[in-house]
Design a protein around this motif. Sequence first.
Motif, PDB file in Angstrom:
ATOM      1  N   ALA A  23     -50.271  -5.068 -17.580  1.00 29.83           N
ATOM      2  CA  ALA A  23     -48.945  -4.484 -17.358  1.00 29.83           C
ATOM      3  C   ALA A  23     -48.647  -3.392 -18.391  1.00 29.83           C
ATOM      4  N   GLU A  24     -49.103  -3.590 -19.641  1.00 30.13           N
ATOM      5  CA  GLU A  24     -48.902  -2.558 -20.663  1.00 30.13           C
ATOM      6  C   GLU A  24     -49.652  -1.282 -20.300  1.00 30.13           C
ATOM      7  N   ASP A  25     -50.889  -1.442 -19.830  1.00 30.42           N
ATOM      8  CA  ASP A  25     -51.678  -0.274 -19.431  1.00 30.42           C
ATOM      9  C   ASP A  25     -51.017   0.449 -18.261  1.00 30.42           C
ATOM     10  N   ALA A  26     -50.503  -0.310 -17.290  1.00 30.40           N
ATOM     11  CA  ALA A  26     -49.840   0.293 -16.131  1.00 30.40           C
ATOM     12  C   ALA A  26     -48.566   1.017 -16.566  1.00 30.40           C
ATOM     13  N   ALA A  27     -47.807   0.401 -17.462  1.00 32.19           N
ATOM     14  CA  ALA A  27     -46.575   1.026 -17.952  1.00 32.19           C
ATOM     15  C   ALA A  27     -46.896   2.305 -18.714  1.00 32.19           C
ATOM     16  N   GLU A  28     -47.945   2.269 -19.529  1.00 33.73           N
ATOM     17  CA  GLU A  28     -48.336   3.456 -20.279  1.00 33.73           C
ATOM     18  C   GLU A  28     -48.793   4.567 -19.336  1.00 33.73           C
ATOM     19  N   ALA A  29     -49.571   4.215 -18.331  1.00 33.69           N
ATOM     20  CA  ALA A  29     -50.051   5.215 -17.362  1.00 33.69           C
ATOM     21  C   ALA A  29     -48.871   5.855 -16.631  1.00 33.69           C
ATOM     22  N   GLU A  30     -47.890   5.058 -16.257  1.00 29.48           N
ATOM     23  CA  GLU A  30     -46.714   5.594 -15.556  1.00 29.48           C
ATOM     24  C   GLU A  30     -45.909   6.507 -16.482  1.00 29.48           C
ATOM     25  N   LEU A  31     -45.739   6.109 -17.726  1.00 27.52           N
ATOM     26  CA  LEU A  31     -45.010   6.963 -18.673  1.00 27.52           C
ATOM     27  C   LEU A  31     -45.752   8.280 -18.893  1.00 27.52           C
ATOM     28  N   LEU A  32     -47.066   8.230 -19.025  1.00 28.38           N
ATOM     29  CA  LEU A  32     -47.842   9.458 -19.190  1.00 28.38           C
ATOM     30  C   LEU A  32     -47.727  10.354 -17.957  1.00 28.38           C
ATOM     31  N   ARG A  33     -47.724   9.741 -16.779  1.00 31.05           N
ATOM     32  CA  ARG A  33     -47.557  10.524 -15.544  1.00 31.05           C
ATOM     33  C   ARG A  33     -46.198  11.224 -15.550  1.00 31.05           C
ATOM     34  N   GLN A  34     -45.153  10.497 -15.926  1.00 34.40           N
ATOM     35  CA  GLN A  34     -43.812  11.076 -15.947  1.00 34.40           C
ATOM     36  C   GLN A  34     -43.692  12.158 -17.025  1.00 34.40           C
ATOM     37  N   ILE A  35     -44.322  11.936 -18.175  1.00 32.06           N
ATOM     38  CA  ILE A  35     -44.293  12.932 -19.256  1.00 32.06           C
ATOM     39  C   ILE A  35     -44.966  14.226 -18.808  1.00 32.06           C
ATOM     40  N   ASN A  36     -46.043  14.095 -18.049  1.00 34.01           N
ATOM     41  CA  ASN A  36     -46.811  15.264 -17.641  1.00 34.01           C
ATOM     42  C   ASN A  36     -46.326  15.904 -16.350  1.00 34.01           C
ATOM     43  N   THR A  37     -45.307  15.342 -15.732  1.00 35.17           N
ATOM     44  CA  THR A  37     -44.767  15.935 -14.511  1.00 35.17           C
ATOM     45  C   THR A  37     -43.947  17.167 -14.884  1.00 35.17           C
ATOM     46  N   GLY A  38     -44.196  18.242 -14.211  1.00 40.04           N
ATOM     47  CA  GLY A  38     -43.468  19.476 -14.509  1.00 40.04           C
ATOM     48  C   GLY A  38     -43.220  20.281 -13.253  1.00 40.04           C
ATOM     49  N   ILE A  45     -32.421  18.985 -18.139  1.00 40.74           N
ATOM     50  CA  ILE A  45     -32.423  17.569 -17.749  1.00 40.74           C
ATOM     51  C   ILE A  45     -33.861  17.035 -17.760  1.00 40.74           C
ATOM     52  N   ALA A  46     -34.799  17.821 -17.242  1.00 44.47           N
ATOM     53  CA  ALA A  46     -36.204  17.411 -17.222  1.00 44.47           C
ATOM     54  C   ALA A  46     -36.737  17.227 -18.646  1.00 44.47           C
ATOM     55  N   HIS A  47     -36.350  18.105 -19.569  1.00 44.09           N
ATOM     56  CA  HIS A  47     -36.774  17.971 -20.968  1.00 44.09           C
ATOM     57  C   HIS A  47     -36.194  16.707 -21.588  1.00 44.09           C
ATOM     58  N   ALA A  48     -34.934  16.407 -21.298  1.00 49.21           N
ATOM     59  CA  ALA A  48     -34.307  15.193 -21.829  1.00 49.21           C
ATOM     60  C   ALA A  48     -35.001  13.948 -21.280  1.00 49.21           C
ATOM     61  N   GLN A  49     -35.341  13.967 -19.997  1.00 47.84           N
ATOM     62  CA  GLN A  49     -36.045  12.828 -19.407  1.00 47.84           C
ATOM     63  C   GLN A  49     -37.443  12.685 -19.997  1.00 47.84           C
ATOM     64  N   ARG A  50     -38.091  13.808 -20.219  1.00 48.72           N
ATOM     65  CA  ARG A  50     -39.427  13.770 -20.829  1.00 48.72           C
ATOM     66  C   ARG A  50     -39.352  13.151 -22.223  1.00 48.72           C
ATOM     67  N   LEU A  51     -38.328  13.515 -22.980  1.00 45.47           N
ATOM     68  CA  LEU A  51     -38.142  12.955 -24.309  1.00 45.47           C
ATOM     69  C   LEU A  51     -37.901  11.441 -24.232  1.00 45.47           C
ATOM     70  N   GLU A  52     -37.123  11.005 -23.260  1.00 41.41           N
ATOM     71  CA  GLU A  52     -36.903   9.565 -23.065  1.00 41.41           C
ATOM     72  C   GLU A  52     -38.221   8.854 -22.782  1.00 41.41           C
ATOM     73  N   HIS A  53     -39.069   9.458 -21.949  1.00 42.12           N
ATOM     74  CA  HIS A  53     -40.368   8.859 -21.629  1.00 42.12           C
ATOM     75  C   HIS A  53     -41.282   8.844 -22.868  1.00 42.12           C
TER      76      HIS A  53
END
Length: 175
Positions: free
Chosen positions: A87-102, A140-148
């Motif tokens: 679950a930690e690996d899945a959560a990390e992968a999802e956060l990385l995906r969201q961080i890299n979304t542009g 807003i996208a930058h703020a969300q990226r920072l949250e991730h």
Amino acid sequence: MGSSVVVCQPGSRPSPCYHRGGHCSMFGEGGRRVFLEEASMSTLQIDLDEQTLKRLRQISRREKRALGDVAAHLLADAVRAVRLRPAEDAAEAELLRQINTGWAAERWQRYHALVAQRRAGCLTPEEHRELIALTDEREIAHAQRLEHLIALATLRQTTLDALMEQLGLQAPGYV
């Protein structure tokens, strides 16, 4: 109360250290055993090969820190790096995906075209509203990226600055 690491010569045990309420670090040229003593007084014994012990001593001398402190720090880092649950690996992968979304390239091109038109002083009122909307969306996208990024730093048990360095990210120059 934390744990301590005690390095001893082969066949020896840590000597009592009454002023600390535990054991002191002991080590010698032939030392190969590491004892981890927790506040509960349980002990974990680890046999180190000569090469590892030699490297540990080199790090200790270079950093001018006690051998036990260096060993405890390195062991703590290694333990933190181990993933315990998928679950930690899945959560990390999802956060990385969201961080890299542009934005798509076309969206960036439109944004930069509108910025250039604004600088040239030839924006229509409709284009001005579009630029404001895109700017708001970008912020807003930058703020969300920072949250991730903060969530990922928390998951990895590190600081935001250290995480950004690991990922090769730089904070915007205007912050």
